[in-house]
Design a protein around this motif. Structure first.
Motif, PDB file in Angstrom:
ATOM      1  N   TYR A  31      48.725  36.059  41.648  1.00 54.39           N
ATOM      2  CA  TYR A  31      47.754  35.866  40.572  1.00 54.39           C
ATOM      3  C   TYR A  31      46.590  36.774  40.933  1.00 54.39           C
ATOM      4  O   TYR A  31      45.763  36.448  41.775  1.00 54.39           O
ATOM      5  CB  TYR A  31      47.330  34.400  40.521  1.00 54.39           C
ATOM      6  CG  TYR A  31      46.439  33.983  39.356  1.00 54.39           C
ATOM      7  CD1 TYR A  31      45.531  34.845  38.756  1.00 54.39           C
ATOM      8  CD2 TYR A  31      46.486  32.674  38.872  1.00 54.39           C
ATOM      9  CE1 TYR A  31      44.719  34.448  37.718  1.00 54.39           C
ATOM     10  CE2 TYR A  31      45.673  32.243  37.826  1.00 54.39           C
ATOM     11  CZ  TYR A  31      44.791  33.130  37.255  1.00 54.39           C
ATOM     12  OH  TYR A  31      43.988  32.723  36.223  1.00 54.39           O
ATOM     13  N   CYS A  33      43.220  38.827  39.989  1.00 54.76           N
ATOM     14  CA  CYS A  33      42.090  38.988  39.090  1.00 54.76           C
ATOM     15  C   CYS A  33      41.430  40.333  39.368  1.00 54.76           C
ATOM     16  O   CYS A  33      41.131  40.669  40.522  1.00 54.76           O
ATOM     17  CB  CYS A  33      41.071  37.868  39.263  1.00 54.76           C
ATOM     18  SG  CYS A  33      41.516  36.344  38.379  1.00 54.76           S
ATOM     19  N   VAL A  35      38.156  42.463  38.765  1.00 51.08           N
ATOM     20  CA  VAL A  35      36.753  42.250  38.458  1.00 51.08           C
ATOM     21  C   VAL A  35      35.996  43.554  38.694  1.00 51.08           C
ATOM     22  O   VAL A  35      36.532  44.508  39.253  1.00 51.08           O
ATOM     23  CB  VAL A  35      36.159  41.110  39.313  1.00 51.08           C
ATOM     24  CG1 VAL A  35      36.918  39.805  39.100  1.00 51.08           C
ATOM     25  CG2 VAL A  35      36.173  41.467  40.802  1.00 51.08           C
ATOM     26  N   GLU A 157      40.376  39.814  29.782  1.00 51.07           N
ATOM     27  CA  GLU A 157      39.232  38.944  29.497  1.00 51.07           C
ATOM     28  C   GLU A 157      39.589  37.874  28.457  1.00 51.07           C
ATOM     29  O   GLU A 157      38.984  37.799  27.382  1.00 51.07           O
ATOM     30  CB  GLU A 157      38.036  39.774  29.036  1.00 51.07           C
ATOM     31  CG  GLU A 157      37.554  40.742  30.108  1.00 51.07           C
ATOM     32  CD  GLU A 157      36.169  41.294  29.826  1.00 51.07           C
ATOM     33  OE1 GLU A 157      35.309  40.498  29.388  1.00 51.07           O
ATOM     34  OE2 GLU A 157      35.961  42.479  30.055  1.00 51.07           O
ATOM     35  N   TYR A 171      41.529  28.591  31.629  1.00 47.26           N
ATOM     36  CA  TYR A 171      41.829  28.943  33.023  1.00 47.26           C
ATOM     37  C   TYR A 171      42.823  27.952  33.632  1.00 47.26           C
ATOM     38  O   TYR A 171      43.735  28.352  34.360  1.00 47.26           O
ATOM     39  CB  TYR A 171      40.553  28.977  33.859  1.00 47.26           C
ATOM     40  CG  TYR A 171      39.812  30.291  33.798  1.00 47.26           C
ATOM     41  CD1 TYR A 171      40.376  31.447  34.328  1.00 47.26           C
ATOM     42  CD2 TYR A 171      38.559  30.381  33.204  1.00 47.26           C
ATOM     43  CE1 TYR A 171      39.696  32.656  34.269  1.00 47.26           C
ATOM     44  CE2 TYR A 171      37.872  31.585  33.144  1.00 47.26           C
ATOM     45  CZ  TYR A 171      38.449  32.720  33.675  1.00 47.26           C
ATOM     46  OH  TYR A 171      37.788  33.916  33.608  1.00 47.26           O
ATOM     47  N   MET A 186      44.913  39.473  35.583  1.00 43.33           N
ATOM     48  CA  MET A 186      43.865  39.162  34.611  1.00 43.33           C
ATOM     49  C   MET A 186      42.591  39.952  34.898  1.00 43.33           C
ATOM     50  O   MET A 186      42.107  39.978  36.024  1.00 43.33           O
ATOM     51  CB  MET A 186      43.531  37.669  34.653  1.00 43.33           C
ATOM     52  CG  MET A 186      42.417  37.260  33.683  1.00 43.33           C
ATOM     53  SD  MET A 186      41.733  35.633  34.059  1.00 43.33           S
ATOM     54  CE  MET A 186      43.160  34.602  33.835  1.00 43.33           C
ATOM     55  N   THR A 188      38.676  39.891  34.351  1.00 47.03           N
ATOM     56  CA  THR A 188      37.674  38.861  34.077  1.00 47.03           C
ATOM     57  C   THR A 188      36.332  39.244  34.680  1.00 47.03           C
ATOM     58  O   THR A 188      36.266  39.990  35.663  1.00 47.03           O
ATOM     59  CB  THR A 188      38.125  37.495  34.631  1.00 47.03           C
ATOM     60  OG1 THR A 188      37.133  36.509  34.301  1.00 47.03           O
ATOM     61  CG2 THR A 188      38.306  37.529  36.135  1.00 47.03           C
ATOM     62  N   ALA A 194      37.717  33.152  39.043  1.00 49.71           N
ATOM     63  CA  ALA A 194      38.639  34.050  39.744  1.00 49.71           C
ATOM     64  C   ALA A 194      38.853  33.570  41.173  1.00 49.71           C
ATOM     65  O   ALA A 194      39.985  33.535  41.677  1.00 49.71           O
ATOM     66  CB  ALA A 194      38.099  35.480  39.732  1.00 49.71           C
ATOM     67  N   ALA A 198      42.730  32.658  41.617  1.00 45.43           N
ATOM     68  CA  ALA A 198      43.481  33.854  41.980  1.00 45.43           C
ATOM     69  C   ALA A 198      43.993  33.790  43.417  1.00 45.43           C
ATOM     70  O   ALA A 198      43.386  33.156  44.286  1.00 45.43           O
ATOM     71  CB  ALA A 198      42.607  35.099  41.808  1.00 45.43           C
ATOM     72  N   ILE A 201      42.225  39.526  44.666  1.00 43.52           N
ATOM     73  CA  ILE A 201      41.137  40.115  43.877  1.00 43.52           C
ATOM     74  C   ILE A 201      41.182  41.630  44.038  1.00 43.52           C
ATOM     75  O   ILE A 201      41.323  42.151  45.155  1.00 43.52           O
ATOM     76  CB  ILE A 201      39.756  39.609  44.350  1.00 43.52           C
ATOM     77  CG1 ILE A 201      39.666  38.084  44.301  1.00 43.52           C
ATOM     78  CG2 ILE A 201      38.631  40.257  43.524  1.00 43.52           C
ATOM     79  CD1 ILE A 201      39.598  37.481  42.927  1.00 43.52           C
TER      80      ILE A 201
END
Length: 231
Positions: A31, A33, A35, A157, A171, A186, A188, A194, A198, A201
């Motif tokens: 998972y 995220c 950013v 997003e 979420y 994702m 975000t 996150a 997540a 990252i």
């Protein structure tokens, strides 16, 4: 198994380089995220992973057997899309279009039914999409993406414009899909969520990036000095 291996990737948007020499991997069951600041190339990276734009340098390697039909994509909504004149069921069904040649009609109907129930919107099936709340619309679009996805969800997003309660609910829903076995990537701006959900990252910045586990990211002060799993 790595679904994506990104090696020294550079991508451009409207003739301007927004990503340069980026390397990371996405394993099955991750998972991730993505950013970072506005304009750092987060949405452009998603399009690159989907094959919608080509690298200017480096490469994106897909895992064995990973095709476009295995990936569900939820892009950012435009004002025109929010007013789309169709029922909930009709919108969700469009997610099966790429599979129409592969699935017989009964299987397509079954997939639509399954994802309407899965997202808790079965009772909205005949409602006009344009009349739904923002949170309800995102559930419909997520159900649509699930009709296209077998292994992977890419979300740009998905909580943008939602109130805090609707964002939290979405979420949690995405987390439950991940726990069912889907890999999630994702974009975000919501760092707290996150960090909560997540496994990894990817922080994009101007001329630099960081990639690693969510746990390590929490201790890094957003350190752009490296991650703990690189391609």
């Amino acid at each position: 198994m790595a679904l994506f291996t990104v090696q020294n990737l550079s991508l451009a948007y409207e003739g301007r380089h927004v990503i340069d020499k980026l390397s990371f991997t996405v394993e099955q069951g991750d998972y991730l995220c993505i950013v970072g600041e506005n304009g750092s190339g987060k949405s452009t990276l998603l399009r690159g992973l989907l094959g919608m734009i080509s690298p200017t340098a480096g490469r994106i390697l897909r895992g064995d057997g990973l095709g476009r039909r295995d990936m569900g994509y939820l892009p950012q909504q435009t004002k025109q899309q929010r007013d789309f004149p169709a029922s909930v069921e009709e919108v969700v069904r469009t997610g099966c279009l790429n599979r129409a040649a592969l699935l017989p009609a009964p299987d397509t109907r079954s997939k639509v039914e399954q994802n309407l129930r899965r997202l808790g919107i079965d009772d909205l099936r005949r409602r006009p999409y344009a009349h739904l709340s923002g949170g309800q619309q995102q559930r419909v679009l997520l159900a649509r993406a699930l009709c296209a996805a077998e292994k992977l969800l890419l979300l740009d997003e998905p909580t943008a414009g939602l109130d805090p309660m609707a964002s939290t609910e979405l979420y949690r829903l995405i987390d439950s899909l991940h726990r069912e076995g889907l890999t999630v990537i994702m974009v975000t701006h919501d760092i707290p969520h996150a960090m909560e959900y997540a496994t990894h990252i990817l922080h994009l910045g101007t001329g630099s990036h960081w990639f690693g586990t969510a746990q390590t990211y929490g201790k890094s002060d957003r350190g752009f000095t490296g991650g703990d799993r690189h391609a």
